[in-house]
Design an enzyme around this catalytic site. Structure first.
Site, PDB file in Angstrom:
ATOM      1  N   ASN A 214       0.844  -1.197   0.000  1.00 28.56           N
ATOM      2  CA  ASN A 214       0.000   0.000   0.000  1.00 28.56           C
ATOM      3  C   ASN A 214       0.878   1.245   0.000  1.00 28.56           C
ATOM      4  O   ASN A 214       2.103   1.147   0.010  1.00 28.56           O
ATOM      5  CB  ASN A 214      -0.953  -0.023   1.204  1.00 28.56           C
ATOM      6  CG  ASN A 214      -0.183  -0.107   2.509  1.00 28.56           C
ATOM      7  OD1 ASN A 214       0.568   0.786   2.869  1.00 28.56           O
ATOM      8  ND2 ASN A 214      -0.343  -1.228   3.212  1.00 28.56           N
ATOM      9  N   CYS A 276       1.629   1.738  14.151  1.00 24.16           N
ATOM     10  CA  CYS A 276       1.380   2.805  13.192  1.00 24.16           C
ATOM     11  C   CYS A 276       1.458   2.264  11.768  1.00 24.16           C
ATOM     12  O   CYS A 276       1.154   2.949  10.807  1.00 24.16           O
ATOM     13  CB  CYS A 276       2.426   3.899  13.425  1.00 24.16           C
ATOM     14  SG  CYS A 276       1.991   5.457  12.685  1.00 24.16           S
ATOM     15  N   ASP A 281      -3.737  -6.453   4.893  1.00 20.79           N
ATOM     16  CA  ASP A 281      -4.704  -7.325   5.562  1.00 20.79           C
ATOM     17  C   ASP A 281      -4.597  -8.771   5.093  1.00 20.79           C
ATOM     18  O   ASP A 281      -4.923  -9.694   5.828  1.00 20.79           O
ATOM     19  CB  ASP A 281      -6.126  -6.802   5.309  1.00 20.79           C
ATOM     20  CG  ASP A 281      -6.378  -5.515   6.087  1.00 20.79           C
ATOM     21  OD1 ASP A 281      -5.842  -5.394   7.203  1.00 20.79           O
ATOM     22  OD2 ASP A 281      -7.077  -4.624   5.568  1.00 20.79           O
ATOM     23  N   LYS A 291       8.527 -16.563 -11.369  1.00 14.01           N
ATOM     24  CA  LYS A 291       7.705 -15.440 -11.823  1.00 14.01           C
ATOM     25  C   LYS A 291       6.467 -15.960 -12.565  1.00 14.01           C
ATOM     26  O   LYS A 291       6.585 -16.798 -13.470  1.00 14.01           O
ATOM     27  CB  LYS A 291       8.558 -14.580 -12.759  1.00 14.01           C
ATOM     28  CG  LYS A 291       7.967 -13.260 -13.074  1.00 14.01           C
ATOM     29  CD  LYS A 291       8.901 -12.453 -13.955  1.00 14.01           C
ATOM     30  CE  LYS A 291       8.126 -11.322 -14.586  1.00 14.01           C
ATOM     31  NZ  LYS A 291       8.825 -10.736 -15.701  1.00 14.01           N
ATOM     32  N   PRO A 307      -2.158 -12.069  10.296  1.00 12.80           N
ATOM     33  CA  PRO A 307      -2.442 -11.932  11.732  1.00 12.80           C
ATOM     34  C   PRO A 307      -2.564 -10.449  12.087  1.00 12.80           C
ATOM     35  O   PRO A 307      -1.921  -9.605  11.454  1.00 12.80           O
ATOM     36  CB  PRO A 307      -1.197 -12.535  12.401  1.00 12.80           C
ATOM     37  CG  PRO A 307      -0.127 -12.482  11.353  1.00 12.80           C
ATOM     38  CD  PRO A 307      -0.821 -12.599  10.040  1.00 12.80           C
ATOM     39  N   ASP A 308      -3.408 -10.136  13.064  1.00 19.32           N
ATOM     40  CA  ASP A 308      -3.512  -8.756  13.531  1.00 19.32           C
ATOM     41  C   ASP A 308      -2.415  -8.542  14.579  1.00 19.32           C
ATOM     42  O   ASP A 308      -2.479  -9.063  15.691  1.00 19.32           O
ATOM     43  CB  ASP A 308      -4.901  -8.492  14.126  1.00 19.32           C
ATOM     44  CG  ASP A 308      -5.122  -6.997  14.349  1.00 19.32           C
ATOM     45  OD1 ASP A 308      -4.274  -6.360  15.020  1.00 19.32           O
ATOM     46  OD2 ASP A 308      -6.116  -6.463  13.843  1.00 19.32           O
ATOM     47  N   ILE A 309      -1.392  -7.804  14.195  1.00 19.24           N
ATOM     48  CA  ILE A 309      -0.212  -7.628  15.060  1.00 19.24           C
ATOM     49  C   ILE A 309      -0.600  -6.917  16.358  1.00 19.24           C
ATOM     50  O   ILE A 309      -0.254  -7.345  17.459  1.00 19.24           O
ATOM     51  CB  ILE A 309       0.886  -6.833  14.313  1.00 19.24           C
ATOM     52  CG1 ILE A 309       1.271  -7.574  13.035  1.00 19.24           C
ATOM     53  CG2 ILE A 309       2.100  -6.597  15.212  1.00 19.24           C
ATOM     54  CD1 ILE A 309       2.151  -6.791  12.087  1.00 19.24           C
ATOM     55  N   PHE A 325      -3.877   2.811  15.402  1.00 19.45           N
ATOM     56  CA  PHE A 325      -4.299   3.858  14.476  1.00 19.45           C
ATOM     57  C   PHE A 325      -5.500   3.365  13.692  1.00 19.45           C
ATOM     58  O   PHE A 325      -5.648   2.155  13.485  1.00 19.45           O
ATOM     59  CB  PHE A 325      -3.154   4.222  13.522  1.00 19.45           C
ATOM     60  CG  PHE A 325      -2.204   5.216  14.114  1.00 19.45           C
ATOM     61  CD1 PHE A 325      -2.252   6.551  13.742  1.00 19.45           C
ATOM     62  CD2 PHE A 325      -1.299   4.829  15.087  1.00 19.45           C
ATOM     63  CE1 PHE A 325      -1.399   7.478  14.309  1.00 19.45           C
ATOM     64  CE2 PHE A 325      -0.437   5.751  15.654  1.00 19.45           C
ATOM     65  CZ  PHE A 325      -0.489   7.080  15.267  1.00 19.45           C
ATOM     66  N   LYS A 339     -12.829  -0.318  17.304  1.00 19.62           N
ATOM     67  CA  LYS A 339     -11.514  -0.978  17.236  1.00 19.62           C
ATOM     68  C   LYS A 339     -10.802  -0.933  18.577  1.00 19.62           C
ATOM     69  O   LYS A 339     -10.107  -1.876  18.960  1.00 19.62           O
ATOM     70  CB  LYS A 339     -10.640  -0.326  16.157  1.00 19.62           C
ATOM     71  CG  LYS A 339     -11.060  -0.699  14.755  1.00 19.62           C
ATOM     72  CD  LYS A 339     -10.282   0.036  13.680  1.00 19.62           C
ATOM     73  CE  LYS A 339     -10.929  -0.218  12.331  1.00 19.62           C
ATOM     74  NZ  LYS A 339     -10.335   0.552  11.249  1.00 19.62           N
TER      75      LYS A 339
HETATM   76  O1  C5P Z   1      -8.388  -2.996  11.819  1.00 22.01           O
HETATM   77  P1  C5P Z   1      -7.550  -1.936  11.223  1.00 22.01           P
HETATM   78  O2  C5P Z   1      -6.624  -2.439  10.155  1.00 22.01           O
HETATM   79  O3  C5P Z   1      -8.271  -0.701  10.788  1.00 22.01           O
HETATM   80  O4  C5P Z   1      -6.650  -1.455  12.476  1.00 22.01           O
HETATM   81  C1  C5P Z   1      -5.667  -0.540  12.325  1.00 22.01           C
HETATM   82  C2  C5P Z   1      -4.674  -0.688  13.455  1.00 22.01           C
HETATM   83  O5  C5P Z   1      -4.303  -2.054  13.642  1.00 22.01           O
HETATM   84  C3  C5P Z   1      -3.394   0.031  13.156  1.00 22.01           C
HETATM   85  O6  C5P Z   1      -2.862   0.466  14.369  1.00 22.01           O
HETATM   86  C4  C5P Z   1      -2.533  -1.053  12.517  1.00 22.01           C
HETATM   87  O7  C5P Z   1      -1.150  -0.781  12.652  1.00 22.01           O
HETATM   88  C5  C5P Z   1      -2.953  -2.272  13.289  1.00 22.01           C
HETATM   89  N1  C5P Z   1      -2.913  -3.528  12.510  1.00 22.01           N
HETATM   90  C6  C5P Z   1      -2.010  -4.510  12.855  1.00 22.01           C
HETATM   91  N2  C5P Z   1      -1.987  -5.687  12.178  1.00 22.01           N
HETATM   92  C7  C5P Z   1      -2.844  -5.923  11.177  1.00 22.01           C
HETATM   93  C8  C5P Z   1      -3.770  -4.939  10.819  1.00 22.01           C
HETATM   94  C9  C5P Z   1      -3.783  -3.756  11.501  1.00 22.01           C
HETATM   95  O8  C5P Z   1      -1.196  -4.291  13.767  1.00 22.01           O
HETATM   96  N3  C5P Z   1      -2.796  -7.068  10.526  1.00 22.01           N
END
Ligand code: C5P
Length: 405
Positions: A214, A276, A281, A291, A307-309, A325, A339
């Site tokens: 992105n 940040c 996703d 390739k 995974p959501d870090i 954020f 959130k």
């Molecule tokens: O759910 P969303 O993506 O809108 O959440 C944004 C927040 O979650 C940001 O602080 C982003 O750095 C964190 N995030 C994360 N890992 C992910 C997706 C989002 O740490 N896979």
């Protein structure tokens, strides 16, 4: 290094260099410390000059390098006792096994060990040696003695060694040592607090040459890292692929994928964790070995949720103070508060993206934020990301310190 870091400006640091292959890293450390505004005097052991020349360190430090206790000219300019009193901090990097043994025994058989005995300044050692030497009973006994006397050990880190072995004994990177010095001298509401920040985009490989990513520039995360270091925090900045220089005093870890960012975060979440980064996703279920060819008129790519870090960090025990954020195109407050709750955060900073961004956002130098925490919120008006980062870090520091007490 373009900017002096106020925390180190004019601070008198005596850098000791002892003999080991990591002595070459002292050149970079001198450059960083000087670039950050420190006043430096370099003292080398005789063995150190087998690995790096005094002339190199003299050119980089802008000062004559001292090596001998019995150099009449140097003693006349600044005697060793005077030098010992002059120092506000003695940092020895690298500290060899031999030097540590001599310090533990209280020897004063060369200039550096004499200065350590003669100075009341804090003594910091950045050990560097072969992993077997580090783990040897004699070295560990010396480490215990030195620690008991209040000597601070920075490292060693683990990893690949110059001798080809793996294990503990690598010297901390110069940027990490600089960060520790900045923290030591910085006076601020986050003095000594470990802060981990993720920044920039992640890259999810599709094949060896293509990826999903992105437009995140990383500017806000880097500005936050700089602001936190300026408040005395010990900052680890986990950066996705961005073209930004590392703020002074910040230890940077470069990663590419979300998985790598997660692992780097788990390795040391800090006492405050600020997410940040614009984490992708999804990632490709399978990364092609070669390739991908454009043979078919349409190509289907199967994606898997990353995974959501941030949520993972908020689930750790002990749990860091977690700040997230949220970039929103509609119903900002509702989504951000959702959130905050869903991810179990202490604070979330939300901003508009898309049509309602009003001059701020992803690749801009400016932004505005609405910050939410359980039971309150605050509007931070449109300004530069540098200023906004300071305002947000002040808010974070206040809430973190409140929670701690
Ligand atoms: O759910 P969303 O993506 O809108 O959440 C944004 C927040 O979650 C940001 O602080 C982003 O750095 C964190 N995030 C994360 N890992 C992910 C997706 C989002 O740490 N896979």
């Amino acid at each position: 290094m373009t900017e002096n870091h106020t925390a180190l400006n004019g601070r008198r640091i005596l850098l000791g260099v002892s003999g080991g292959i990591a002595a070459y890293k002292a050149a970079e450390l001198v450059r960083l410390l000087r670039g950050a505004g420190a006043e430096l005097r370099v003292v080398m052991t005789p063995a150190a000059s087998e690995f790096i020349t005094p002339l190199t360190l003299q050119a980089l430090s802008g000062q004559a390098v001292r090596q001998s206790l019995f150099d009449a000219a140097h003693e006349a300019a600044m005697g060793h006792i005077e030098l010992a009193r002059w120092a506000e901090l003695i940092l020895i990097a690298p500290a060899s096994a031999d030097l540590m043994a001599r310090l533990a025994a209280g020897m004063a058989d060369d200039l550096l060990s004499t200065l350590c005995l003669a100075s009341a300044a804090p003594l910091w050692l950045a050990p560097a040696m072969n992993q077997q030497m580090w783990q040897a009973a004699a070295t560990q006994a010396n480490v215990a003695v030195l620690r008991e006397r209040g000597v601070q050990l920075l490292g060693p880190a683990s990893g690949e060694q110059a001798c080809g072995e793996q294990g503990p004994g690598r010297m901390w990177e110069p940027a990490q040592l600089l960060a520790a010095c900045v923290t030591h001298f910085a006076d601020g509401p986050l003095r000594g607090v470990a802060v981990t920040i993720t920044a920039g985009p992640t890259r999810e490989a599709i094949d060896p040459v293509r990826f999903i990513s992105n437009h995140s520039s990383g500017k806000m995360g880097f500005a936050l890292a700089e602001a936190a270091a300026g408040m005395g925090a010990r900052v680890r900045l986990i950066a996705g692929p961005v073209s930004l220089s590392t703020p002074t005093g910040v230890a940077r870890i470069d990663v590419e994928s979300a998985e790598q960012m997660l692992q780097a975060s788990l390795a040391d979440p800090g006492e405050i964790f600020i997410a940040c980064a614009a984490v992708a996703d999804y990632r490709a279920v399978q990364v092609a070995d070669n390739k991908l060819k454009k043979q078919q008129p349409a190509l289907e790519l199967k994606l898997l949720r990353n995974p959501d870090i941030l949520a993972t960090m908020a689930g750790q025990r002990p749990r860091p103070f977690c700040v997230g954020f949220a970039a929103e195109t509609e119903r900002l407050a509702e989504h951000a508060q959702g959130k905050l709750k869903a991810k179990g955060l202490d604070m979330i900073a939300a901003n508009w993206v898309g049509e309602r961004a009003a001059g701020g956002g992803f690749d801009s130098e400016h932004n505005a934020l609405q910050v939410f925490w359980p039971g309150g919120d605050r509007q931070l008006a449109l300004t530069t990301k540098t200023q906004l980062a300071r305002e947000l870090m002040t808010l974070v520091a206040t809430h973190y310190n409140e929670r701690k007490t």
